[in-house]
Design a protein around this motif. Structure first.
Motif, mmCIF file in Angstrom:
data_model
loop_
_atom_site.group_PDB
_atom_site.id
_atom_site.type_symbol
_atom_site.label_atom_id
_atom_site.label_comp_id
_atom_site.label_asym_id
_atom_site.label_seq_id
_atom_site.Cartn_x
_atom_site.Cartn_y
_atom_site.Cartn_z
ATOM 1 N N TRP A 185 2.842 -21.585 9.476
ATOM 2 C CA TRP A 185 3.460 -20.354 9.023
ATOM 3 C C TRP A 185 3.006 -20.061 7.597
ATOM 4 N N GLY A 186 3.177 -18.810 7.196
ATOM 5 C CA GLY A 186 2.809 -18.405 5.850
ATOM 6 C C GLY A 186 3.589 -17.176 5.444
ATOM 7 N N ILE A 187 3.117 -16.528 4.404
ATOM 8 C CA ILE A 187 3.796 -15.377 3.815
ATOM 9 C C ILE A 187 2.844 -14.186 3.785
ATOM 10 N N CYS A 188 3.385 -13.011 4.090
ATOM 11 C CA CYS A 188 2.687 -11.743 3.890
ATOM 12 C C CYS A 188 3.479 -10.938 2.869
ATOM 13 N N ILE A 189 2.877 -10.659 1.739
ATOM 14 C CA ILE A 189 3.513 -9.821 0.718
ATOM 15 C C ILE A 189 3.200 -8.364 1.024
ATOM 16 N N ASP A 190 4.234 -7.541 1.135
ATOM 17 C CA ASP A 190 4.045 -6.104 1.299
ATOM 18 C C ASP A 190 4.396 -5.433 -0.030
ATOM 19 N N THR A 191 3.390 -4.861 -0.674
ATOM 20 C CA THR A 191 3.606 -4.299 -2.008
ATOM 21 C C THR A 191 4.531 -3.082 -1.968
ATOM 22 N N GLY A 192 4.379 -2.226 -0.965
ATOM 23 C CA GLY A 192 5.234 -1.049 -0.862
ATOM 24 C C GLY A 192 6.680 -1.414 -0.604
ATOM 25 N N HIS A 229 -0.022 -6.793 2.603
ATOM 26 C CA HIS A 229 -0.005 -5.409 3.056
ATOM 27 C C HIS A 229 -0.038 -4.553 1.808
ATOM 28 N N PHE A 230 -1.135 -3.822 1.656
ATOM 29 C CA PHE A 230 -1.469 -3.214 0.377
ATOM 30 C C PHE A 230 -1.292 -1.708 0.448
ATOM 31 N N HIS A 231 -0.305 -1.204 -0.277
ATOM 32 C CA HIS A 231 -0.078 0.235 -0.359
ATOM 33 C C HIS A 231 0.919 0.512 -1.469
ATOM 34 N N TRP A 232 1.014 1.781 -1.813
ATOM 35 C CA TRP A 232 1.818 2.234 -2.942
ATOM 36 C C TRP A 232 2.967 3.097 -2.440
ATOM 37 N N SER A 233 4.168 2.917 -3.018
ATOM 38 C CA SER A 233 5.320 3.699 -2.597
ATOM 39 C C SER A 233 6.280 3.832 -3.780
ATOM 40 N N ALA A 234 6.454 5.029 -4.289
ATOM 41 C CA ALA A 234 7.387 5.286 -5.386
ATOM 42 C C ALA A 234 8.482 6.214 -4.881
ATOM 43 N N ASN A 259 14.488 6.559 11.581
ATOM 44 C CA ASN A 259 13.036 6.459 11.412
ATOM 45 C C ASN A 259 12.551 7.400 10.313
ATOM 46 N N SER A 260 13.088 8.608 10.274
ATOM 47 C CA SER A 260 12.723 9.550 9.224
ATOM 48 C C SER A 260 13.172 9.038 7.857
ATOM 49 N N HIS A 261 14.348 8.473 7.803
ATOM 50 C CA HIS A 261 14.878 7.898 6.560
ATOM 51 C C HIS A 261 13.981 6.780 6.042
ATOM 52 N N VAL A 262 13.562 5.902 6.941
ATOM 53 C CA VAL A 262 12.689 4.795 6.556
ATOM 54 C C VAL A 262 11.364 5.313 6.005
ATOM 55 N N MET A 263 10.816 6.350 6.628
ATOM 56 C CA MET A 263 9.549 6.908 6.160
ATOM 57 C C MET A 263 9.679 7.520 4.766
ATOM 58 N N ASN A 264 10.879 7.994 4.422
ATOM 59 C CA ASN A 264 11.103 8.524 3.081
ATOM 60 C C ASN A 264 11.191 7.420 2.035
ATOM 61 N N ILE A 265 11.490 6.213 2.463
ATOM 62 C CA ILE A 265 11.547 5.062 1.552
ATOM 63 C C ILE A 265 10.199 4.368 1.471
ATOM 64 N N ASP A 266 9.559 4.221 2.621
ATOM 65 C CA ASP A 266 8.345 3.409 2.747
ATOM 66 C C ASP A 266 7.161 4.351 2.996
ATOM 67 N N ARG A 267 6.534 4.851 1.921
ATOM 68 C CA ARG A 267 5.592 5.966 2.030
ATOM 69 C C ARG A 267 4.183 5.574 2.471
ATOM 70 N N HIS A 268 3.755 4.360 2.208
ATOM 71 C CA HIS A 268 2.425 3.905 2.627
ATOM 72 C C HIS A 268 1.303 4.792 2.101
#
Length: 311
Positions: A185-192, A229-234, A259-268
């Motif tokens: 097992w390991g770790i995946c860091i999601d920046t967004g 997982h490399f992406h920007w989300s402000a 689902n719409s709410h999540v997309m407003n938080i996690d912009r990718h």
């Protein structure tokens, strides 16, 4: 580092033209991280797929703890992995087995839980520690039933902003290290996802805040980071102003709203500052997965934009 593009079994390969491998290679992309499902994937993806992202059910704890929300059988699978503890084990096992035919280097698994009643809340009842401990029990049960007590490929646990593995410090990682009963097992860091835990409003500020978090990681944690997982989300403005609401049936409509709410938080969105490479220098992953569904420009253009900032 290998550079991959996030894609899914719900998308066909026509986006990449007549020669998908050549299209990806010409972009500086080494292949795909493919979001899989519960059945056998189309083997047309096989030659392009290096890693997989396993399906995620946001409120799996509801079924794991035998208190499922009232929804259809299909919604239960996709929102809770089923309607009870046995279903959860069966369906997570199915997902891993289905993805294994692609012979991925790793499979990413979201290590958090969103109680359906709290998806539209800013504060949550469950502690991060509770969710990570329950996750360990689930994965120990699933993997314990597999050949040799190990998964067919390495499982990477990914951070989110809901209760569970947020990785703003090393505590959640320590629980995984102490409680998981298998080795691969390991770790995946999601920046967004991490940025969704921080009060950041600009890319420069966000990069600085992420670097501050990473500087506190132990060598043991850094050594387990296989993917990013490399992406920007402000989205701080949205996260601090959305209207809170409780669960309202029917579940299908509520889930669509969620689902719409999540997309407003996690912009990718793609990074635009060359300083983003500092994040990868700090984490030293084997795989950089460009998750790029968030812009009207399209995932290929966003990949090219972000990839151009990196060696």
């Amino acid at each position: 580092m290998r550079h991959l593009l996030s894609y899914s079994v719900y998308q066909d390969l026509s986006l990449f033209g007549d020669d998908p491998g050549a299209t990806l290679g010409g972009m500086g992309c080494d292949g795909l991280e493919l979001l899989t499902s519960y059945g056998p994937p189309d083997m047309a993806y096989a030659d392009l797929t290096e890693t997989v992202h396993l399906p995620y059910a946001p409120d799996w704890l509801a079924a794991w703890q035998d208190r499922p929300a009232d929804m259809s059988e299909e919604d239960s699978l996709y929102f809770m992995y089923g309607r009870g503890r046995e279903d959860v084990v069966t369906n997570v096992t199915r997902a891993i087995d289905a993805a294994s035919v692609l012979r991925p280097a790793h499979g990413v698994f979201h290590a958090c839980n969103a109680d359906i009643e709290e998806i539209f809340h800013r504060r949550y009842t469950r502690s991060d520690d509770e969710v990570v401990r329950e996750l360990c029990d689930l994965m120990n049960t699933v993997v314990g039933g597999m050949h040799g007590g190990e998964p067919p490929f390495r499982i990477l646990f990914e951070n989110l902003w809901w209760p569970g593995l947020r990785l703003l410090d090393g505590r959640g990682f320590d629980i995984l290290r102490d409680r998981l009963e298998f080795d691969d097992w390991g770790i995946c860091i999601d920046t967004g996802h991490m940025l969704a835990c921080l009060p950041t409003v600009s890319e420069t500020d966000g990069i600085d805040r992420l670097l501050d978090v990473f500087s506190g990681y132990s060598d043991d944690l850094i050594g387990r980071i296989t993917g990013v997982h490399f992406h920007w989300s402000a989205t701080y403005a949205y996260r601090t102003t959305f209207e809170e609401r409780d669960f309202e049936p029917p579940a299908s409509r509520f889930i669509a709203d969620a689902n719409s709410h999540v997309m407003n938080i996690d912009r990718h969105l793609p990074f635009t500052s060359v300083r983003c490479r500092e994040l990868l220098d700090a984490l030293r992953p084997d795989y950089v997965i460009h998750e790029m569904p968030g812009s009207e420009a399209g995932i290929l253009e966003d990949f090219r934009k972000q990839r151009s900032l990196l060696p």
